[in-house]
Scaffold this motif. Structure first.
Motif, mmCIF file in Angstrom:
data_model
loop_
_atom_site.group_PDB
_atom_site.id
_atom_site.type_symbol
_atom_site.label_atom_id
_atom_site.label_comp_id
_atom_site.label_asym_id
_atom_site.label_seq_id
_atom_site.Cartn_x
_atom_site.Cartn_y
_atom_site.Cartn_z
ATOM 1 N N ILE A 10 -66.975 -53.345 -53.978
ATOM 2 C CA ILE A 10 -68.195 -53.569 -55.036
ATOM 3 C C ILE A 10 -67.813 -54.561 -56.037
ATOM 4 C CG2 ILE A 10 -69.318 -52.392 -57.061
ATOM 5 C CD1 ILE A 10 -68.675 -49.710 -55.317
ATOM 6 N N GLU A 11 -66.796 -54.743 -56.337
ATOM 7 C CA GLU A 11 -66.436 -55.842 -57.376
ATOM 8 C C GLU A 11 -66.585 -57.174 -56.584
ATOM 9 O OE1 GLU A 11 -62.375 -54.789 -58.558
ATOM 10 O OE2 GLU A 11 -63.013 -53.639 -60.030
ATOM 11 N N GLU A 12 -66.377 -57.484 -55.263
ATOM 12 C CA GLU A 12 -66.490 -58.712 -54.740
ATOM 13 C C GLU A 12 -67.939 -58.849 -54.593
ATOM 14 O OE1 GLU A 12 -64.527 -57.997 -50.873
ATOM 15 O OE2 GLU A 12 -62.640 -58.477 -51.478
ATOM 16 N N ARG A 13 -68.955 -57.880 -54.585
ATOM 17 C CA ARG A 13 -70.274 -57.943 -54.504
ATOM 18 C C ARG A 13 -70.640 -58.257 -55.679
ATOM 19 N NH1 ARG A 13 -74.362 -59.600 -52.515
ATOM 20 N NH2 ARG A 13 -76.228 -58.424 -52.443
ATOM 21 N N ILE A 14 -70.176 -57.803 -56.802
ATOM 22 C CA ILE A 14 -70.720 -58.357 -58.199
ATOM 23 C C ILE A 14 -70.543 -59.706 -58.287
ATOM 24 C CG2 ILE A 14 -70.005 -57.905 -60.631
ATOM 25 C CD1 ILE A 14 -69.209 -54.740 -59.773
ATOM 26 N N VAL A 15 -69.539 -60.032 -57.941
ATOM 27 C CA VAL A 15 -69.206 -61.622 -58.103
ATOM 28 C C VAL A 15 -70.111 -62.379 -57.144
ATOM 29 C CG1 VAL A 15 -67.685 -63.462 -57.658
ATOM 30 C CG2 VAL A 15 -66.829 -61.427 -58.887
ATOM 31 N N ASP A 16 -70.353 -61.892 -56.103
ATOM 32 C CA ASP A 16 -71.566 -62.603 -55.210
ATOM 33 C C ASP A 16 -72.825 -62.488 -55.791
ATOM 34 O OD1 ASP A 16 -69.432 -63.017 -53.427
ATOM 35 O OD2 ASP A 16 -69.997 -61.407 -52.077
ATOM 36 N N VAL A 17 -73.078 -61.499 -56.438
ATOM 37 C CA VAL A 17 -74.426 -61.437 -56.849
ATOM 38 C C VAL A 17 -74.598 -62.170 -58.312
ATOM 39 C CG1 VAL A 17 -76.036 -59.980 -58.294
ATOM 40 C CG2 VAL A 17 -74.992 -59.231 -56.130
ATOM 41 N N LEU A 18 -73.627 -62.162 -59.178
ATOM 42 C CA LEU A 18 -73.499 -63.259 -60.273
ATOM 43 C C LEU A 18 -73.624 -64.358 -59.864
ATOM 44 C CD1 LEU A 18 -70.663 -61.254 -62.272
ATOM 45 C CD2 LEU A 18 -73.363 -61.291 -62.871
ATOM 46 N N LYS A 19 -73.181 -65.015 -58.787
ATOM 47 C CA LYS A 19 -73.224 -66.202 -58.321
ATOM 48 C C LYS A 19 -74.832 -66.444 -58.045
ATOM 49 C CE LYS A 19 -68.426 -67.154 -56.994
ATOM 50 N NZ LYS A 19 -67.573 -67.436 -55.932
ATOM 51 N N THR A 20 -75.754 -65.640 -57.922
ATOM 52 C CA THR A 20 -77.179 -65.922 -57.666
ATOM 53 C C THR A 20 -77.920 -66.094 -58.834
ATOM 54 O OG1 THR A 20 -77.883 -63.731 -57.585
ATOM 55 C CG2 THR A 20 -76.882 -64.670 -55.461
ATOM 56 N N VAL A 21 -77.378 -65.917 -59.949
ATOM 57 C CA VAL A 21 -77.990 -66.056 -61.318
ATOM 58 C C VAL A 21 -77.631 -67.575 -61.815
ATOM 59 C CG1 VAL A 21 -78.328 -65.076 -63.623
ATOM 60 C CG2 VAL A 21 -77.636 -63.723 -61.771
ATOM 61 N N TYR A 22 -78.809 -68.315 -62.249
ATOM 62 C CA TYR A 22 -78.861 -69.430 -62.893
ATOM 63 C C TYR A 22 -79.356 -69.689 -64.119
ATOM 64 C CZ TYR A 22 -77.150 -71.295 -58.175
ATOM 65 O OH TYR A 22 -76.600 -71.472 -57.244
ATOM 66 N N ASP A 23 -78.890 -70.397 -65.052
ATOM 67 C CA ASP A 23 -79.558 -70.820 -65.944
ATOM 68 C C ASP A 23 -80.679 -71.949 -65.581
ATOM 69 O OD1 ASP A 23 -80.301 -72.544 -68.148
ATOM 70 O OD2 ASP A 23 -78.662 -72.234 -69.448
ATOM 71 N N ASP A 67 -82.193 -60.975 -65.457
ATOM 72 C CA ASP A 67 -81.916 -61.160 -64.226
ATOM 73 C C ASP A 67 -80.267 -60.567 -63.816
ATOM 74 O OD1 ASP A 67 -82.334 -62.223 -61.642
ATOM 75 O OD2 ASP A 67 -81.693 -64.314 -62.139
ATOM 76 N N VAL A 68 -79.684 -60.819 -64.706
ATOM 77 C CA VAL A 68 -78.104 -60.181 -64.392
ATOM 78 C C VAL A 68 -78.215 -58.887 -64.345
ATOM 79 C CG1 VAL A 68 -75.976 -59.768 -65.445
ATOM 80 C CG2 VAL A 68 -77.005 -62.133 -65.367
ATOM 81 N N ARG A 69 -78.908 -58.040 -65.128
ATOM 82 C CA ARG A 69 -79.049 -56.860 -65.424
ATOM 83 C C ARG A 69 -79.886 -56.129 -63.922
ATOM 84 N NH1 ARG A 69 -81.159 -56.518 -70.189
ATOM 85 N NH2 ARG A 69 -79.224 -56.509 -71.233
ATOM 86 N N THR A 70 -81.031 -56.666 -63.842
ATOM 87 C CA THR A 70 -81.660 -56.315 -62.350
ATOM 88 C C THR A 70 -80.834 -56.312 -61.149
ATOM 89 O OG1 THR A 70 -83.624 -56.862 -63.597
ATOM 90 C CG2 THR A 70 -83.615 -56.793 -61.134
ATOM 91 N N LYS A 71 -80.018 -57.555 -61.028
ATOM 92 C CA LYS A 71 -79.202 -57.591 -59.817
ATOM 93 C C LYS A 71 -78.124 -56.897 -59.742
ATOM 94 C CE LYS A 71 -81.048 -62.183 -58.689
ATOM 95 N NZ LYS A 71 -80.750 -63.486 -58.757
ATOM 96 N N LEU A 72 -77.437 -56.634 -60.866
ATOM 97 C CA LEU A 72 -76.329 -55.483 -60.965
ATOM 98 C C LEU A 72 -76.526 -54.059 -60.679
ATOM 99 C CD1 LEU A 72 -74.271 -57.152 -63.835
ATOM 100 C CD2 LEU A 72 -73.919 -57.509 -61.486
ATOM 101 N N ASP A 73 -77.715 -53.795 -61.272
ATOM 102 C CA ASP A 73 -78.425 -52.469 -60.901
ATOM 103 C C ASP A 73 -78.588 -52.117 -59.506
ATOM 104 O OD1 ASP A 73 -78.006 -50.994 -63.238
ATOM 105 O OD2 ASP A 73 -79.997 -51.679 -64.096
ATOM 106 N N GLY A 74 -79.012 -53.177 -58.789
ATOM 107 C CA GLY A 74 -79.410 -53.081 -57.363
ATOM 108 C C GLY A 74 -78.179 -52.888 -56.465
ATOM 109 N N ALA A 81 -75.609 -50.495 -64.927
ATOM 110 C CA ALA A 81 -75.031 -51.723 -65.455
ATOM 111 C C ALA A 81 -75.186 -51.914 -66.899
ATOM 112 C CB ALA A 81 -75.519 -52.751 -64.406
ATOM 113 N N LYS A 82 -74.171 -51.987 -67.422
ATOM 114 C CA LYS A 82 -74.390 -52.332 -69.114
ATOM 115 C C LYS A 82 -73.913 -53.914 -69.251
ATOM 116 C CE LYS A 82 -73.321 -47.764 -70.831
ATOM 117 N NZ LYS A 82 -74.766 -47.312 -70.830
ATOM 118 N N VAL A 83 -74.672 -54.619 -69.675
ATOM 119 C CA VAL A 83 -74.542 -56.088 -69.640
ATOM 120 C C VAL A 83 -74.678 -56.362 -71.133
ATOM 121 C CG1 VAL A 83 -75.330 -58.701 -69.282
ATOM 122 C CG2 VAL A 83 -75.629 -56.604 -67.468
#
Length: 107
Positions: A10-23, A67-74, A81-83
């Motif tokens: 799950i932690e690896e997936r979290i990092v993968d998902v965070l890498k899909t969020v851009y400013d 975007d972060v919250r939605t993706k992590l919740d998924g 997910a508390k951001v």
């Protein structure tokens, strides 16, 4: 209760998902920019993430946070997910990965 193996996946997936969020103003993801300060996945699936922005008055702050919250919740296995947005320590470009610095022409 998550096993150590489940937690790691799950932690690896979290990092993968965070890498899909851009400013929207920067062509590098928030993980490689160094904007993620803490990822804490509890055994019950509660995820706590501390993150910052490149600037406190970032116009895209709400968009990025949502975007972060939605993706992590998924993510399967994450129950909630508390951001939290933090500004200590203050972000600077030294927090970026080498990859991000290369992408932005800072190396």
């Amino acid at each position: 209760m998550l096993t150590a193996e489940e937690k790691l996946k799950i932690e690896e997936r979290i990092v993968d998902v965070l890498k899909t969020v851009y400013d929207p103003e920067i062509p590098v993801d928030i993980y490689n920019l160094g904007l993620i300060y803490r990822i804490d996945l509890h055994d019950d699936g509660l995820l706590e993430v501390d993150m910052t922005l490149t600037a406190p008055n970032c116009p895209a702050a709400d968009f990025i946070m949502e975007d972060v919250r939605t993706k992590l919740d998924g993510i399967e296995g994450v129950t909630d997910a508390k951001v939290t947005l933090v500004f200590e320590p203050e972000w600077d470009k030294d927090m970026m990965t080498e990859e991000a610095k290369l992408e932005l022409g800072l190396l």
